[in-house]
Design an enzyme around this catalytic site. Structure first.
Site, PDB file in Angstrom:
ATOM      1  N   GLU A 112      61.812  29.985  63.089  1.00  0.00           N
ATOM      2  CA  GLU A 112      61.672  29.022  64.694  1.00  0.00           C
ATOM      3  C   GLU A 112      62.842  27.826  64.249  1.00  0.00           C
ATOM      4  O   GLU A 112      62.691  27.202  63.155  1.00  0.00           O
ATOM      5  CB  GLU A 112      60.402  28.379  64.939  1.00  0.00           C
ATOM      6  N   GLU A 203      59.891  19.994  75.324  1.00  0.00           N
ATOM      7  CA  GLU A 203      58.882  20.142  74.532  1.00  0.00           C
ATOM      8  C   GLU A 203      58.083  18.880  74.552  1.00  0.00           C
ATOM      9  O   GLU A 203      58.569  17.619  74.455  1.00  0.00           O
ATOM     10  CB  GLU A 203      58.924  20.794  73.083  1.00  0.00           C
TER      11      GLU A 203
END
EC number: 3.2.1.8
Length: 216
Positions: A112, A203
């Site tokens: 990620e 986010e």
């Protein structure tokens, strides 16, 4: 005397006025999903905490607003990542912990990654392993790694590495030359695998705010 045609036009206007909010609500996404919008891949994930509302706009534009959220990730980009140059512009207005970043995943190895352009009141590099720096697109970025143990991923619950480049001079618009970061990561033994999706992500974590970003 008021004509029937006048009443009809007035009635239609009233119906339209009441219909517009519901049409807007149809475009708001509040549950986790992925798909395609106006030629761009989009991804929205939330753990369900607080209030988060995501909207796909024209072309590569998206907006998201959140209040006392738990955790969420949202954005537009591409279903398959690459070392492309990514343009982004817009507004990013968090109150608390939030990120604006090029965000993606690879498999084999499962990684990620974040190329962080802006953030709220918390720099996540404080809790990670510092590897070095890279200069790109007008700023120095600090490079970090972090291992996630038994955490959600595109391959289910797994243990995997996170790679981070965190920009020292925050911005909400510009170009990200991803190849510069991928090469710098590799020079520190941080190798990517086969690309999965790649987006410009907003986010948030236990925070509030709004973001309106256009990607190309």
């Amino acid at each position: 005397m008021v004509s029937f045609s006048s009443l009809f036009v007035a009635a239609c206007a009233a119906v339209t006025a009441f219909a517009l909010p519901s049409e807007l609500e149809k475009r708001a996404i509040t549950t986790s999903q992925q798909g395609t919008s106006n030629g761009y891949f989009y991804s929205f994930w939330t753990n369900g905490g607080g209030s988060v509302s995501y909207n796909n706009g024209a072309s590569g534009e998206y907006s998201v607003s959140w209040s006392n959220c738990g955790s969420f990730t949202s954005g537009k980009g591409w279903a398959t990542g690459s070392s492309r140059n990514i343009n982004f512009s817009g507004s990013f207005k968090p109150s608390g912990n939030a990120y604006l970043a090029v965000y993606g995943w690879t498999t084999s190895p499962l990684v990620e990654y974040y190329i962080m352009e802006n953030y709220g009141d918390y720099n996540p590099g404080r809790s990670m392993t510092f590897k070095g720096t890279v200069t790109s697109d007008g700023s120095v970025y600090d490079i970090y790694t972090h291992q996630q143990v038994n955490q959600p991923s595109i391959s289910g619950t797994a243990t995997f590495e996170q790679y981070w480049s965190i920009r020292r001079t925050k911005r909400s618009s510009g170009t990200v030359t991803t190849a510069n970061h991928f090469k710098a990561w590799a020079s520190h033994g941080m190798y990517l695998g086969s690309h999965n999706y790649q987006i410009v992500s907003t986010e948030g974590y236990q925070s509030s705010g709004s973001s309106d970003i256009t990607v190309s």
